[in-house]
Design a protein around this motif. Structure first.
Motif, PDB file in Angstrom:
ATOM      1  N   ALA A   1     115.432  -1.233  15.129  1.00 38.46           N
ATOM      2  CA  ALA A   1     115.592  -0.001  14.351  1.00 38.46           C
ATOM      3  C   ALA A   1     117.068   0.282  14.084  1.00 38.46           C
ATOM      4  O   ALA A   1     117.450   0.684  12.976  1.00 38.46           O
ATOM      5  CB  ALA A   1     114.947   1.168  15.099  1.00 38.46           C
ATOM      6  N   ALA A   2     117.914   0.058  15.097  1.00 41.77           N
ATOM      7  CA  ALA A   2     119.352   0.275  14.926  1.00 41.77           C
ATOM      8  C   ALA A   2     119.949  -0.745  13.959  1.00 41.77           C
ATOM      9  O   ALA A   2     120.848  -0.429  13.175  1.00 41.77           O
ATOM     10  CB  ALA A   2     120.056   0.207  16.281  1.00 41.77           C
ATOM     11  N   VAL A   3     119.442  -1.977  14.009  1.00 41.18           N
ATOM     12  CA  VAL A   3     119.907  -3.017  13.081  1.00 41.18           C
ATOM     13  C   VAL A   3     119.582  -2.624  11.646  1.00 41.18           C
ATOM     14  O   VAL A   3     120.443  -2.704  10.758  1.00 41.18           O
ATOM     15  CB  VAL A   3     119.247  -4.373  13.425  1.00 41.18           C
ATOM     16  N   LEU A   4     118.366  -2.184  11.406  1.00 39.89           N
ATOM     17  CA  LEU A   4     117.965  -1.789  10.058  1.00 39.89           C
ATOM     18  C   LEU A   4     118.822  -0.640   9.552  1.00 39.89           C
ATOM     19  O   LEU A   4     119.294  -0.658   8.407  1.00 39.89           O
ATOM     20  CB  LEU A   4     116.485  -1.388  10.049  1.00 39.89           C
ATOM     21  N   ASP A   5     119.064   0.343  10.396  1.00 34.80           N
ATOM     22  CA  ASP A   5     119.889   1.487  10.005  1.00 34.80           C
ATOM     23  C   ASP A   5     121.308   1.049   9.663  1.00 34.80           C
ATOM     24  O   ASP A   5     121.885   1.499   8.668  1.00 34.80           O
ATOM     25  CB  ASP A   5     119.907   2.518  11.135  1.00 34.80           C
ATOM     26  N   ARG A   6     121.873   0.149  10.470  1.00 28.53           N
ATOM     27  CA  ARG A   6     123.254  -0.289  10.223  1.00 28.53           C
ATOM     28  C   ARG A   6     123.351  -1.091   8.929  1.00 28.53           C
ATOM     29  O   ARG A   6     124.301  -0.903   8.155  1.00 28.53           O
ATOM     30  CB  ARG A   6     123.749  -1.124  11.402  1.00 28.53           C
ATOM     31  N   ILE A   7     122.396  -1.974   8.671  1.00 32.21           N
ATOM     32  CA  ILE A   7     122.446  -2.775   7.455  1.00 32.21           C
ATOM     33  C   ILE A   7     122.339  -1.888   6.216  1.00 32.21           C
ATOM     34  O   ILE A   7     123.073  -2.072   5.237  1.00 32.21           O
ATOM     35  CB  ILE A   7     121.324  -3.828   7.448  1.00 32.21           C
ATOM     36  N   LEU A   8     121.438  -0.908   6.250  1.00 31.32           N
ATOM     37  CA  LEU A   8     121.237  -0.050   5.081  1.00 31.32           C
ATOM     38  C   LEU A   8     122.396   0.920   4.867  1.00 31.32           C
ATOM     39  O   LEU A   8     122.708   1.268   3.731  1.00 31.32           O
ATOM     40  CB  LEU A   8     119.927   0.727   5.227  1.00 31.32           C
ATOM     41  N   SER A   9     123.030   1.337   5.947  1.00 27.08           N
ATOM     42  CA  SER A   9     124.119   2.309   5.813  1.00 27.08           C
ATOM     43  C   SER A   9     125.465   1.642   5.580  1.00 27.08           C
ATOM     44  O   SER A   9     126.331   2.184   4.883  1.00 27.08           O
ATOM     45  CB  SER A   9     124.205   3.201   7.064  1.00 27.08           C
ATOM     46  N   SER A  10     125.665   0.449   6.138  1.00 33.07           N
ATOM     47  CA  SER A  10     126.943  -0.245   6.004  1.00 33.07           C
ATOM     48  C   SER A  10     126.706  -1.751   6.062  1.00 33.07           C
ATOM     49  O   SER A  10     126.907  -2.382   7.111  1.00 33.07           O
ATOM     50  CB  SER A  10     127.902   0.180   7.122  1.00 33.07           C
ATOM     51  N   PRO A  11     126.268  -2.370   4.953  1.00 34.56           N
ATOM     52  CA  PRO A  11     125.912  -3.795   4.972  1.00 34.56           C
ATOM     53  C   PRO A  11     127.087  -4.672   5.393  1.00 34.56           C
ATOM     54  O   PRO A  11     128.200  -4.518   4.877  1.00 34.56           O
ATOM     55  CB  PRO A  11     125.518  -4.081   3.523  1.00 34.56           C
ATOM     56  N   PRO A  12     126.861  -5.598   6.327  1.00 34.95           N
ATOM     57  CA  PRO A  12     127.909  -6.537   6.717  1.00 34.95           C
ATOM     58  C   PRO A  12     128.025  -7.657   5.695  1.00 34.95           C
ATOM     59  O   PRO A  12     127.272  -7.709   4.718  1.00 34.95           O
ATOM     60  CB  PRO A  12     127.392  -7.073   8.065  1.00 34.95           C
ATOM     61  N   ALA A  13     128.963  -8.561   5.916  1.00 34.22           N
ATOM     62  CA  ALA A  13     129.076  -9.727   5.037  1.00 34.22           C
ATOM     63  C   ALA A  13     127.890 -10.660   5.240  1.00 34.22           C
ATOM     64  O   ALA A  13     127.446 -11.335   4.299  1.00 34.22           O
ATOM     65  CB  ALA A  13     130.380 -10.466   5.296  1.00 34.22           C
ATOM     66  N   LEU A  14     127.365 -10.681   6.484  1.00 36.24           N
ATOM     67  CA  LEU A  14     126.225 -11.544   6.812  1.00 36.24           C
ATOM     68  C   LEU A  14     125.570 -11.020   8.082  1.00 36.24           C
ATOM     69  O   LEU A  14     126.253 -10.506   8.971  1.00 36.24           O
ATOM     70  CB  LEU A  14     126.671 -12.993   6.998  1.00 36.24           C
ATOM     71  N   THR A  15     124.255 -11.177   8.173  1.00 41.40           N
ATOM     72  CA  THR A  15     123.511 -10.795   9.372  1.00 41.40           C
ATOM     73  C   THR A  15     122.833 -12.025   9.976  1.00 41.40           C
ATOM     74  O   THR A  15     122.186 -12.793   9.257  1.00 41.40           O
ATOM     75  CB  THR A  15     122.433  -9.740   9.060  1.00 41.40           C
ATOM     76  N   LEU A  16     123.012 -12.205  11.281  1.00 42.86           N
ATOM     77  CA  LEU A  16     122.231 -13.170  12.060  1.00 42.86           C
ATOM     78  C   LEU A  16     121.095 -12.384  12.694  1.00 42.86           C
ATOM     79  O   LEU A  16     121.338 -11.500  13.517  1.00 42.86           O
ATOM     80  CB  LEU A  16     123.100 -13.830  13.132  1.00 42.86           C
ATOM     81  N   LEU A  17     119.861 -12.681  12.319  1.00 46.73           N
ATOM     82  CA  LEU A  17     118.738 -11.805  12.614  1.00 46.73           C
ATOM     83  C   LEU A  17     117.701 -12.486  13.496  1.00 46.73           C
ATOM     84  O   LEU A  17     116.969 -13.383  13.051  1.00 46.73           O
ATOM     85  CB  LEU A  17     118.099 -11.355  11.294  1.00 46.73           C
ATOM     86  N   ASP A  18     117.605 -12.049  14.739  1.00 51.53           N
ATOM     87  CA  ASP A  18     116.595 -12.534  15.679  1.00 51.53           C
ATOM     88  C   ASP A  18     115.227 -11.989  15.265  1.00 51.53           C
ATOM     89  O   ASP A  18     115.076 -10.801  14.970  1.00 51.53           O
ATOM     90  CB  ASP A  18     116.965 -12.051  17.080  1.00 51.53           C
ATOM     91  N   THR A  19     114.209 -12.850  15.234  1.00 54.17           N
ATOM     92  CA  THR A  19     112.877 -12.383  14.840  1.00 54.17           C
ATOM     93  C   THR A  19     112.218 -11.534  15.927  1.00 54.17           C
ATOM     94  O   THR A  19     111.278 -10.796  15.649  1.00 54.17           O
ATOM     95  CB  THR A  19     111.949 -13.566  14.527  1.00 54.17           C
ATOM     96  N   ALA A  20     112.699 -11.633  17.183  1.00 53.59           N
ATOM     97  CA  ALA A  20     112.024 -10.978  18.316  1.00 53.59           C
ATOM     98  C   ALA A  20     112.721  -9.694  18.753  1.00 53.59           C
ATOM     99  O   ALA A  20     112.721  -9.350  19.933  1.00 53.59           O
ATOM    100  CB  ALA A  20     111.941 -11.953  19.497  1.00 53.59           C
ATOM    101  N   LEU A  21     113.294  -8.953  17.820  1.00 58.88           N
ATOM    102  CA  LEU A  21     113.958  -7.697  18.167  1.00 58.88           C
ATOM    103  C   LEU A  21     112.947  -6.646  18.611  1.00 58.88           C
ATOM    104  O   LEU A  21     111.825  -6.597  18.087  1.00 58.88           O
ATOM    105  CB  LEU A  21     114.741  -7.165  16.958  1.00 58.88           C
ATOM    106  N   PRO A  22     113.323  -5.779  19.568  1.00 54.96           N
ATOM    107  CA  PRO A  22     112.418  -4.697  19.972  1.00 54.96           C
ATOM    108  C   PRO A  22     112.364  -3.573  18.932  1.00 54.96           C
ATOM    109  O   PRO A  22     113.242  -3.446  18.091  1.00 54.96           O
ATOM    110  CB  PRO A  22     113.048  -4.195  21.276  1.00 54.96           C
ATOM    111  N   ARG A  23     111.295  -2.772  19.025  1.00 54.12           N
ATOM    112  CA  ARG A  23     111.003  -1.619  18.156  1.00 54.12           C
ATOM    113  C   ARG A  23     110.612  -2.040  16.736  1.00 54.12           C
ATOM    114  O   ARG A  23     109.518  -1.773  16.287  1.00 54.12           O
ATOM    115  CB  ARG A  23     112.142  -0.612  18.131  1.00 54.12           C
ATOM    116  N   ILE A  24     111.521  -2.714  16.007  1.00 52.32           N
ATOM    117  CA  ILE A  24     111.176  -3.262  14.695  1.00 52.32           C
ATOM    118  C   ILE A  24     111.537  -4.739  14.732  1.00 52.32           C
ATOM    119  O   ILE A  24     112.694  -5.094  14.940  1.00 52.32           O
ATOM    120  CB  ILE A  24     111.936  -2.556  13.551  1.00 52.32           C
TER     121      ILE A  24
END
Length: 226
Positions: free
Chosen positions: A35-58
């Protein structure tokens, strides 16, 4: 220096990746909650995201799905799932690349640098005069000024692929992007349309392979190097 968001729930894995990415000159932020990852990407997109499929909550794939409706910034999926169907799912949702665990941190850094370069090239291409120009008669298109006469389905495929040069499209993603309303087209038929499209592109511009095949995955449109 590029700002990288490391969305990885495993502390040890995150620490290793953090060190490797920082050593390569990147500015890295680590977040372990979906959930925190989604909020950060939408509010302040980084140059690139490394995204684990097994994150908690979302979960990571759900994050990817929601992000892609707002942003096209580069995303590399990190997954412990090795089945082809699982990897294709991430690509279908819009991932730029995927890395299966366990992996070498050096490989991940290399993938990050490659995807960042590819994204920068896409942006340069978008600002320059496009190699592909659509218009004129219903199914006509020009590739570097050379006129091609395409069928409707070939035109749909070329439009879908050329909108995002370098992105790897699975066959199912091309079905959705180019033939969403066609009930008589399956993944095997996509290969036939791609074959015909590549033949026409080669006839008009033989010095460059415009559509690259990625074995077992799908196809990508390749602009000429800048």
């Amino acid at each position: 220096m590029s700002r990288i968001l490391l969305a990885e729930k495993g502390r040890e894995m995150a620490a290793v990746l953090l060190e490797g990415l920082q050593r390569a000159g990147h500015d890295v932020e680590h977040i372990a909650d979906g959930a925190a990852v989604l909020d950060r990407i939408l509010s302040s997109p980084p140059a690139l995201t490394l995204l684990d499929t097994a994150l908690p909550r979302i979960g990571g794939l759900r994050v990817l799905e929601q992000v892609r409706s707002h942003s096209d910034h580069p995303i590399i999926v990190l997954t412990a799932r090795t089945r082809e169907a699982d990897r294709l799912r991430g690509l279908d949702l819009g991932a730029d690349d995927y890395v299966c665990k366990p992996f070498s941190p050096r490989e991940v850094v290399a993938r990050v640098n490659t995807v960042l370069r590819r994204h920068a090239q896409r942006q340069r291409i978008a600002m320059a005069s496009p190699s592909v120009a659509f218009g004129g008669s219903a199914h006509s298109v020009r590739i570097e000024g050379q006129l091609l006469a395409l069928t409707g389905r070939e035109l749909n495929l070329l439009q879908a692929l050329s909108r995002e040069p370098g992105r790897v499209f699975s066959r199912s993603a091309l079905l959705e992007a180019a033939f969403a309303d066609a009930l008589d087209v399956n993944e095997r038929a996509v290969d036939g349309h791609i074959k015909n499209l590549r033949r026409k592109l080669a006839a008009a511009s033989p010095a460059h392979d415009w559509i690259r095949s990625i074995y077992g995955v799908g196809f990508a449109f390749e602009e000429r190097p800048a």
